[in-house]
Write a protein that holds these residues in place. Structure first.
Motif, mmCIF file in Angstrom:
data_model
loop_
_atom_site.group_PDB
_atom_site.id
_atom_site.type_symbol
_atom_site.label_atom_id
_atom_site.label_comp_id
_atom_site.label_asym_id
_atom_site.label_seq_id
_atom_site.Cartn_x
_atom_site.Cartn_y
_atom_site.Cartn_z
ATOM 1 N N GLY A 13 0.814 -1.218 0.000
ATOM 2 C CA GLY A 13 0.000 0.000 0.000
ATOM 3 C C GLY A 13 0.839 1.255 0.000
ATOM 4 O O GLY A 13 0.520 2.246 -0.688
ATOM 5 N N GLU A 14 1.932 1.216 0.742
ATOM 6 C CA GLU A 14 2.822 2.381 0.817
ATOM 7 C C GLU A 14 3.459 2.674 -0.533
ATOM 8 O O GLU A 14 3.598 3.839 -0.935
ATOM 9 N N LEU A 17 0.840 4.164 -2.923
ATOM 10 C CA LEU A 17 0.670 5.589 -2.604
ATOM 11 C C LEU A 17 1.799 6.411 -3.206
ATOM 12 O O LEU A 17 1.573 7.471 -3.808
ATOM 13 N N ALA A 75 -0.305 6.467 10.056
ATOM 14 C CA ALA A 75 -0.848 5.825 8.858
ATOM 15 C C ALA A 75 -2.278 6.290 8.620
ATOM 16 O O ALA A 75 -2.682 6.562 7.474
ATOM 17 N N THR A 78 -2.192 9.890 7.416
ATOM 18 C CA THR A 78 -1.809 9.911 5.992
ATOM 19 C C THR A 78 -3.022 9.660 5.111
ATOM 20 O O THR A 78 -3.226 10.327 4.089
ATOM 21 N N THR A 79 -3.853 8.691 5.507
ATOM 22 C CA THR A 79 -5.063 8.370 4.748
ATOM 23 C C THR A 79 -6.015 9.560 4.702
ATOM 24 O O THR A 79 -6.540 9.921 3.643
ATOM 25 N N CYS A 82 -4.679 12.268 2.476
ATOM 26 C CA CYS A 82 -4.777 11.871 1.071
ATOM 27 C C CYS A 82 -6.211 12.078 0.571
ATOM 28 O O CYS A 82 -6.428 12.619 -0.526
ATOM 29 N N HIS A 106 3.211 10.557 6.418
ATOM 30 C CA HIS A 106 3.550 9.295 5.753
ATOM 31 C C HIS A 106 4.941 8.823 6.168
ATOM 32 O O HIS A 106 5.157 7.640 6.456
ATOM 33 N N THR A 158 -6.630 5.718 -3.961
ATOM 34 C CA THR A 158 -5.294 5.401 -3.438
ATOM 35 C C THR A 158 -5.280 5.468 -1.919
ATOM 36 O O THR A 158 -4.670 4.614 -1.254
ATOM 37 N N PHE A 162 -4.355 2.342 0.484
ATOM 38 C CA PHE A 162 -3.307 2.486 1.500
ATOM 39 C C PHE A 162 -3.840 2.072 2.872
ATOM 40 O O PHE A 162 -3.182 1.315 3.608
ATOM 41 N N ALA A 166 -3.025 -1.252 5.237
ATOM 42 C CA ALA A 166 -2.400 -1.010 6.543
ATOM 43 C C ALA A 166 -3.145 -1.740 7.660
ATOM 44 O O ALA A 166 -2.555 -2.054 8.704
#
Length: 372
Positions: A13-14, A17, A75, A78-79, A82, A106, A158, A162, A166
């Motif tokens: 997933g990382e 991204l 994490a 970050t989501t 995004c 991230h 995306t 991600f 996670a």
């Protein structure tokens, strides 16, 4: 095996991204409104901020032992960031600010994620399989997703991928409970550690330059068509997938102290031979490039965990993260300078880049004189 698979899925997933948002869609979007040089400066500044944050946060989680909690928080953040980019298409400056915050979050999640390797008995396999899954993820993203997605949907899809990838790590990975009150002053005074980080930087400079300039090198030196370039890059990805599993297995069989130095010889040999490669052997070179990249990403994080105080793992992983980001800037600057000096002689410039892994090897040897 469930834990190893969970660890590897986050790498997937990382990487998706990174491939979709960091490498393709956001740079193409933002440079319509912001001068590319300004964007480069802002992005570089986020690397510095990320490192400074990582040092302090790493110190905190090493003191409290809350490494998994830190991973989950950043994490998730970050989501969210995004997703937020999907609502800001008409506001480029605000988009750039949110993108910068996402980059920082991230990077923190990745530092804490690497720290979770502490709890694996087979650290090599976990690290290597993560690298292999990462290559698979980037290939899927660029081959299938990049063609059909557009802004703003790319951020929603995306971000969701991600987060979903996670989740297994959230549920199945255990938190390393080691606690220690880290002194940043003592870490910076640790000559063995700092020299090791510098030696790793000598490899990441070459690796990141290869990633960024491979297609340009192939077109200028071999006059390859785009379809032929894709074949070479595709074989590089295959080399990465095979290499991740291979180096992971080798790491678990032998000590990281024996496996890590091989990277200097791999990269030096590759750069010395590359300029004299001709014909179909360029396909072999592509495979070897991916195989060498897999060694770097698989072995370096395990080496840091194995050879330095494990109770300070998050703080020290911050430095490893810095080498990956710093190398993107320094490596390309050095490559550009070599092309200028050699008057655009790509073959000679590639051979001259071999100086860095050779120099890194001697720095690594020198580091072994010191104790941590």
């Amino acid at each position: 095996m469930k834990k190893i698979l969970s660890f590897s899925l986050f790498d997937t997933g990382e990487t998706i991204l990174g491939a979709m948002v960091y490498s393709v869609f956001f740079p193409l979007y933002i440079t319509k409104y912001v001068d590319p040089k300004i964007y480069s400066y802002v992005y570089s500044f986020t690397f510095l901020l990320s490192f400074l944050f990582a040092l302090q946060l790493g110190k905190y989680v090493d003191r409290t032992g809350k490494r998994k909690e830190g991973f989950i928080v950043f994490a998730t953040l970050t989501t969210i960031l995004c997703f937020s980019l999907g609502f800001l298409e008409s506001m480029p400056i605000l988009s750039l600010i949110v993108f910068s915050l996402m980059s920082i979050a991230h990077q923190q999640s990745f530092v804490f994620y690497n720290s979770l390797l502490l709890n694996f008995e087979t650290k090599g396999l976990a690290s290597g399989l993560g690298v292999s899954f990462g290559y698979i993820g980037s290939a899927i993203a660029l081959i299938f997703f990049a063609k059909v997605l557009s802004i703003p949907n790319v951020y929603f899809i995306t971000g969701l991928i991600f987060f979903l990838f996670a989740l297994p790590s959230f549920f199945f990975l255990e938190n390393p409970s080691l606690k220690h009150n880290v002194s940043l002053k003592e870490v910076f005074k640790d000559k063995k550690f700092i020299l090791t980080i510098v030696s790793i930087l000598s490899l990441t400079e070459v690796a990141n330059t290869l990633i960024a300039m491979m297609s340009i090198y192939l077109k200028n030196v071999f006059a390859l068509e785009d379809s032929q370039i894709y074949k070479v890059i595709g074989l590089s990805a295959v080399g990465g997938i095979v290499g991740g599993i291979f180096w992971g297995k080798v790491l678990d069989k032998f000590s990281s102290d024996k496996v890590f130095p091989l990277g200097f010889f791999l990269w030096a040999g590759f750069l010395i031979v590359l300029p004299v490669v001709h014909g179909d052997l360029i396909l072999v070179a592509g495979f070897v490039a991916g195989f060498s990249l897999a060694h770097l990403w698989t072995v370096s994080r395990v080496y840091i965990i194995s050879k330095f105080p494990q109770e300070e793992v998050s703080t020290r992983m911050s430095f490893l993260s810095l080498t990956e980001r710093l190398a993107s800037t320094t490596g390309l600057f050095i490559w550009g300078t070599l092309l200028f000096i050699t008057q655009d002689n790509y073959r000679l410039s590639a051979m001259l880049m071999s100086v860095f892994p050779i120099l890194g090897f001697f720095i690594f040897l020198y580091s072994k004189r010191f104790s941590t």
